[in-house]
Design a protein around this motif. Sequence first.
Motif, PDB file in Angstrom:
ATOM      1  N   GLN A 333     -29.937  26.019  -3.189  1.00  0.00           N
ATOM      2  CA  GLN A 333     -31.613  25.136  -3.027  1.00  0.00           C
ATOM      3  C   GLN A 333     -32.414  26.258  -2.661  1.00  0.00           C
ATOM      4  OE1 GLN A 333     -31.483  21.984  -3.749  1.00  0.00           O
ATOM      5  NE2 GLN A 333     -29.485  22.455  -4.579  1.00  0.00           N
ATOM      6  N   CYS A 334     -32.197  27.013  -1.319  1.00  0.00           N
ATOM      7  CA  CYS A 334     -33.223  27.733  -0.946  1.00  0.00           C
ATOM      8  C   CYS A 334     -33.053  29.219  -1.128  1.00  0.00           C
ATOM      9  CB  CYS A 334     -33.292  27.908   0.448  1.00  0.00           C
ATOM     10  SG  CYS A 334     -32.073  28.270   1.448  1.00  0.00           S
ATOM     11  N   HIS A 335     -31.976  29.605  -1.740  1.00  0.00           N
ATOM     12  CA  HIS A 335     -31.467  30.911  -2.326  1.00  0.00           C
ATOM     13  C   HIS A 335     -31.366  31.996  -0.952  1.00  0.00           C
ATOM     14  CE1 HIS A 335     -32.789  29.458  -6.101  1.00  0.00           C
ATOM     15  NE2 HIS A 335     -33.926  29.238  -5.650  1.00  0.00           N
ATOM     16  N   HIS A 336     -31.098  31.381   0.307  1.00  0.00           N
ATOM     17  CA  HIS A 336     -30.899  32.213   1.250  1.00  0.00           C
ATOM     18  C   HIS A 336     -29.379  32.787   1.093  1.00  0.00           C
ATOM     19  CE1 HIS A 336     -30.395  33.722   5.450  1.00  0.00           C
ATOM     20  NE2 HIS A 336     -29.359  33.078   5.590  1.00  0.00           N
ATOM     21  N   VAL A 337     -29.241  34.277   1.383  1.00  0.00           N
ATOM     22  CA  VAL A 337     -28.089  34.824   1.090  1.00  0.00           C
ATOM     23  C   VAL A 337     -27.324  35.362   2.436  1.00  0.00           C
ATOM     24  CG1 VAL A 337     -26.617  36.617   0.183  1.00  0.00           C
ATOM     25  CG2 VAL A 337     -28.547  35.589  -1.124  1.00  0.00           C
ATOM     26  N   GLU A 338     -26.212  34.943   2.857  1.00  0.00           N
ATOM     27  CA  GLU A 338     -25.702  35.124   4.064  1.00  0.00           C
ATOM     28  C   GLU A 338     -24.172  34.945   4.220  1.00  0.00           C
ATOM     29  OE1 GLU A 338     -26.034  34.061   9.070  1.00  0.00           O
ATOM     30  OE2 GLU A 338     -27.476  33.330   7.756  1.00  0.00           O
ATOM     31  N   ARG A 339     -23.348  36.079   4.726  1.00  0.00           N
ATOM     32  CA  ARG A 339     -21.827  35.758   4.606  1.00  0.00           C
ATOM     33  C   ARG A 339     -21.612  34.514   5.520  1.00  0.00           C
ATOM     34  NH1 ARG A 339     -18.207  40.777   5.892  1.00  0.00           N
ATOM     35  NH2 ARG A 339     -19.174  41.347   3.838  1.00  0.00           N
ATOM     36  N   GLY A 340     -22.321  34.051   6.628  1.00  0.00           N
ATOM     37  CA  GLY A 340     -21.992  32.954   7.410  1.00  0.00           C
ATOM     38  C   GLY A 340     -22.257  31.761   6.627  1.00  0.00           C
ATOM     39  N   ASN A 341     -22.713  31.747   5.596  1.00  0.00           N
ATOM     40  CA  ASN A 341     -22.858  30.393   4.824  1.00  0.00           C
ATOM     41  C   ASN A 341     -21.479  29.586   4.219  1.00  0.00           C
ATOM     42  OD1 ASN A 341     -25.939  30.453   4.970  1.00  0.00           O
ATOM     43  ND2 ASN A 341     -26.075  31.208   2.913  1.00  0.00           N
ATOM     44  N   ARG A 342     -20.660  30.740   4.172  1.00  0.00           N
ATOM     45  CA  ARG A 342     -19.261  30.143   4.073  1.00  0.00           C
ATOM     46  C   ARG A 342     -18.306  30.121   5.220  1.00  0.00           C
ATOM     47  NH1 ARG A 342     -17.634  31.171  -1.286  1.00  0.00           N
ATOM     48  NH2 ARG A 342     -15.554  30.052  -0.682  1.00  0.00           N
ATOM     49  N   PRO A 343     -18.431  28.916   5.815  1.00  0.00           N
ATOM     50  CA  PRO A 343     -17.526  28.766   6.976  1.00  0.00           C
ATOM     51  C   PRO A 343     -16.146  28.642   6.676  1.00  0.00           C
ATOM     52  CG  PRO A 343     -18.717  26.752   6.597  1.00  0.00           C
ATOM     53  CD  PRO A 343     -19.395  27.866   5.662  1.00  0.00           C
ATOM     54  N   SER A 344     -15.605  28.309   5.581  1.00  0.00           N
ATOM     55  CA  SER A 344     -14.255  28.242   4.947  1.00  0.00           C
ATOM     56  C   SER A 344     -14.170  28.648   3.413  1.00  0.00           C
ATOM     57  CB  SER A 344     -13.636  26.908   5.376  1.00  0.00           C
ATOM     58  OG  SER A 344     -14.550  25.875   4.456  1.00  0.00           O
ATOM     59  N   GLN A 345     -13.204  28.533   2.812  1.00  0.00           N
ATOM     60  CA  GLN A 345     -13.015  28.806   1.547  1.00  0.00           C
ATOM     61  C   GLN A 345     -13.679  27.787   0.727  1.00  0.00           C
ATOM     62  OE1 GLN A 345     -11.102  27.034  -0.944  1.00  0.00           O
ATOM     63  NE2 GLN A 345     -11.731  28.294  -2.677  1.00  0.00           N
ATOM     64  N   ALA A 346     -13.574  26.407   0.904  1.00  0.00           N
ATOM     65  CA  ALA A 346     -14.057  25.374   0.180  1.00  0.00           C
ATOM     66  C   ALA A 346     -15.324  24.754   0.635  1.00  0.00           C
ATOM     67  CB  ALA A 346     -13.139  24.230   0.329  1.00  0.00           C
ATOM     68  N   VAL A 347     -15.858  25.215   1.717  1.00  0.00           N
ATOM     69  CA  VAL A 347     -17.330  24.719   2.346  1.00  0.00           C
ATOM     70  C   VAL A 347     -18.370  25.857   2.033  1.00  0.00           C
ATOM     71  CG1 VAL A 347     -18.259  23.637   4.205  1.00  0.00           C
ATOM     72  CG2 VAL A 347     -15.946  23.183   3.603  1.00  0.00           C
ATOM     73  N   PHE A 348     -19.657  25.133   1.725  1.00  0.00           N
ATOM     74  CA  PHE A 348     -20.654  26.142   2.054  1.00  0.00           C
ATOM     75  C   PHE A 348     -21.616  25.355   2.604  1.00  0.00           C
ATOM     76  CE2 PHE A 348     -24.969  27.423   0.807  1.00  0.00           C
ATOM     77  CZ  PHE A 348     -24.975  28.689   0.675  1.00  0.00           C
ATOM     78  N   ALA A 349     -22.295  26.135   3.646  1.00  0.00           N
ATOM     79  CA  ALA A 349     -23.181  25.187   4.648  1.00  0.00           C
ATOM     80  C   ALA A 349     -24.453  26.473   4.844  1.00  0.00           C
ATOM     81  CB  ALA A 349     -22.378  24.961   5.893  1.00  0.00           C
ATOM     82  N   CYS A 350     -25.603  26.025   4.294  1.00  0.00           N
ATOM     83  CA  CYS A 350     -26.545  26.898   4.552  1.00  0.00           C
ATOM     84  C   CYS A 350     -27.330  26.986   6.029  1.00  0.00           C
ATOM     85  CB  CYS A 350     -27.704  26.885   3.406  1.00  0.00           C
ATOM     86  SG  CYS A 350     -28.935  28.086   3.425  1.00  0.00           S
ATOM     87  N   ARG A 351     -27.046  28.364   6.300  1.00  0.00           N
ATOM     88  CA  ARG A 351     -27.678  28.413   7.656  1.00  0.00           C
ATOM     89  C   ARG A 351     -29.081  28.407   7.917  1.00  0.00           C
ATOM     90  NH1 ARG A 351     -24.039  32.678  11.355  1.00  0.00           N
ATOM     91  NH2 ARG A 351     -21.863  31.509  11.343  1.00  0.00           N
TER      92      ARG A 351
END
Length: 387
Positions: A333-351
Amino acid sequence: MKLVVRVKLLPTPLQASVLEATLTACNEAATWAAQVAFDKGVRKNLPLRRLTYQEIKSRWGLGAQAAQHVIKRTCDAYTTLAANVRNGRYGRPGSKRHTRVSGKPVVFRPRAAQPYDDRMLSWQHGRRTVSIWTTGGRMKNVAFTGQAEQLEVLARYRQGESDLLFEGGQWYLIATCEIPEAEPNGHPVSFIGVDLGIVNIAATSGGARYSGRRINRRRAKDRTLRGKLQKKGTKSAKRRAKKYAGREARRNKDINHKIAKRIVVEAARTGRGIALETLTGIRERARLRKPQRTTLHSWPFAQLGVFIGYKAQRAGVPVVYVDPAYTSQECSQCHHVERGNRPSQAVFACRSCGFVEHADHNSSHKGPSRNYWCVSGQSSVVVACMT
């Protein structure tokens, strides 16, 4: 476009013995030619032919066309070997495997496939028989069979060489067919992004997921069984291990065919194209724990990409390839790139924007801010830029 049709031969016991003797002679000649090529440092067709052509004809009793195909096979084998070494398939230069592979001549299996052209092989589609060259002379009335749809394609579009193959105790002919392509869709309304993985073999931007959990459990059982058989080391154990390995390869191929067909049908139905990841170097890029490496290295990702590519080409669906770097960490959506955006293998949550979605679905959007997409496998050039 070129496709291959595999038809099963039904030779009599006498015909089968002649075919086996022919394959053995061709492959012995190819192994000898490969040794000459290695010793002389010759890798090109014409120079190698000068060194080996007459000897192959007189020593193994091969005809002119068969001898030339043997020499061409040898040159092609060295070309493929050089490409694999260059691309790192056999490890880094100086490694044990790299040194072993590049430091000895190519060897052909006694029953490796032998190519036939139209001067060595003719088809009688009405009677479903072939007339085929052998070292014992021309052999006629060799019966063949196959699926009705494939035999129709074979009769209408066969063109070029066919390969004689012995596999699993059966004889086959692998025939090349030139299939007319559908009119390419030069103006797709959008693109279906496809994300490839292990937990989910494929996930599309349209919301479809093709889970790999069930097949991964089956593959783990197969690996455990093969390990036990290999540890046992008897002849019967080796035969069983080889049998199970072939079964797994066929199962994987069937799954890839089904996934590819569903993705292409959906794209054709909705007037969209398909965006795939560039798979080159996927094994080198991936950083996995040791238990996960076998799963990654044994799944034919490239095969799935090839299946999607040729099925899309037949259907007139444009296919583009995108750089997969950071797609698992980039917000669609916003194209923000951060390793922390993947709290788990199946979940993506943009910080940054708080967008939450299944990780594979997010990755399947393929980073729409990237404007450098290259088209492959289309007869006309399609430039795709997503903004």
